[in-house]
Scaffold this motif. Structure first.
Motif, PDB file in Angstrom:
ATOM      1  N   TYR A 174      -9.080   2.031   9.101  1.00  0.00           N
ATOM      2  CA  TYR A 174      -8.040   1.525   8.208  1.00  0.00           C
ATOM      3  C   TYR A 174      -8.695   0.690   7.109  1.00  0.00           C
ATOM      4  CZ  TYR A 174      -5.072   2.817  12.174  1.00  0.00           C
ATOM      5  OH  TYR A 174      -4.443   3.498  13.181  1.00  0.00           O
ATOM      6  N   THR A 230       0.344   5.614  10.007  1.00  0.00           N
ATOM      7  CA  THR A 230      -0.058   5.650   8.600  1.00  0.00           C
ATOM      8  C   THR A 230      -0.815   4.411   8.145  1.00  0.00           C
ATOM      9  OG1 THR A 230       2.065   4.703   7.921  1.00  0.00           O
ATOM     10  CG2 THR A 230       1.906   7.113   8.009  1.00  0.00           C
ATOM     11  N   GLY A 231      -0.752   3.335   8.922  1.00  0.00           N
ATOM     12  CA  GLY A 231      -1.401   2.123   8.456  1.00  0.00           C
ATOM     13  C   GLY A 231      -1.516   1.069   9.533  1.00  0.00           C
ATOM     14  N   GLU A 242      -1.749  -5.618   4.992  1.00  0.00           N
ATOM     15  CA  GLU A 242      -1.526  -4.239   5.422  1.00  0.00           C
ATOM     16  C   GLU A 242      -2.443  -3.295   4.672  1.00  0.00           C
ATOM     17  OE1 GLU A 242       2.190  -1.086   5.456  1.00  0.00           O
ATOM     18  OE2 GLU A 242       2.572  -3.183   6.014  1.00  0.00           O
ATOM     19  N   PRO A 244      -3.873   1.117   4.544  1.00  0.00           N
ATOM     20  CA  PRO A 244      -3.588   2.492   4.970  1.00  0.00           C
ATOM     21  C   PRO A 244      -4.653   3.027   5.939  1.00  0.00           C
ATOM     22  CG  PRO A 244      -4.624   2.497   2.835  1.00  0.00           C
ATOM     23  CD  PRO A 244      -4.434   1.063   3.178  1.00  0.00           C
ATOM     24  N   ARG A 245      -4.283   4.010   6.668  1.00  0.00           N
ATOM     25  CA  ARG A 245      -5.237   4.719   7.530  1.00  0.00           C
ATOM     26  C   ARG A 245      -6.032   5.674   6.652  1.00  0.00           C
ATOM     27  NH1 ARG A 245      -3.302   8.138  12.874  1.00  0.00           N
ATOM     28  NH2 ARG A 245      -5.188   7.816  14.148  1.00  0.00           N
TER      29      ARG A 245
END
Length: 249
Positions: A174, A230-231, A242, A244-245
């Motif tokens: 991530y 997704t994250g 936060e 993202p992947r």
């Protein structure tokens, strides 16, 4: 002993009272009629009480959080497991296979409505959800019995967060603001590594997040959309971060 194997019937009590009257040379009384009169008075009183229940309700209040936050598994050492579910029409509770719909009453208190006619004794039970110091829903008080105090059910970790197959879906890399975070299997669970640092164990918590070994102020939560991870979201006292992947195993 009079028909003691029929504990669900009032007949043994009536027959016993009638026999005692005869043994003691008392004037016979119709114990069945007397019991019916008591039942009718009790039902009438219950109907009045039910009609006045809203007098104990605090109007104009709302739950402290969105309904999905209350959903999860709960348990009590003596009473067993209680499941709170989110459905299309709001919250539901299932206790010993008995389903109930939960309607908001006031604040974080909900009132049950039995979904099966045979479970009418559940109708009107109140569920009072509680929070811990972190603001998470940590338990629920339920009025299980009229003559006893409320029963405390403690919230449990979602069993899925201990399932190796489910955990494997979180593994990957991530991209955070300043570094890459790697999540990978570790000792039967998951581990997290920041940059080139060593992996630390992740422990699932009652709110669906994970705590990090050696980092008591850090919470990790995986972001999912459309059934995919997704994250990653990191919550620290300084804020929420936060990313993202960017890669899967």
């Amino acid at each position: 002993t009079v028909l003691t194997n029929l504990s669900a019937s009032p007949l043994p009590g009536h027959a016993t009272s009638d026999i005692l009257d005869r043994m003691l040379d008392l004037e016979p009384r119709n114990w069945s009629d007397r019991a019916l009169e008591r039942r009718d008075r009790a039902e009438a009183a219950a109907g009045v009480a039910a009609g006045q229940a809203t007098l104990a309700q605090v109007p104009g209040t709302t739950p402290s959080r969105a309904l999905p936050a209350f959903a999860g598994p709960y348990s009590h050492a003596g009473y067993g497991d209680l499941a709170i579910l989110e459905g299309p029409n709001g919250l539901r509770a299932i206790y010993n296979t008995m389903p109930m719909a939960l309607a908001h009453w006031h604040f974080d208190v909900f009132r049950a409505r039995n979904e099966r006619p045979e479970d009418d004794d559940l109708n009107g039970l109140r569920f009072a959800f509680q929070s811990d110091m972190a603001g998470r829903v940590s338990g629920v008080l339920v009025e299980m019995e009229e003559l006893a105090g409320p029963v405390q059910f403690a919230r449990q970790v979602d069993p899925g967060l201990r399932d190796p197959v489910r955990l494997a879906a979180f593994a990957g890399r991530y991209q955070m603001a300043t570094e890459v975070v790697t999540v990978a299997p570790l000792a039967g669970g998951l581990g997290i590594a920041f940059g080139s640092g060593a992996a630390a164990a992740l422990t699932p918590e009652i709110d669906g997040a994970f705590s990090v070994a050696g980092e008591p102020i850090l919470a990790v939560r995986f972001v999912e959309a459309g059934g995919r991870v997704t994250g990653l979201r990191l919550t620290r006292p300084s804020g929420v971060f936060e990313g993202p992947r960017i890669a899967t195993p």
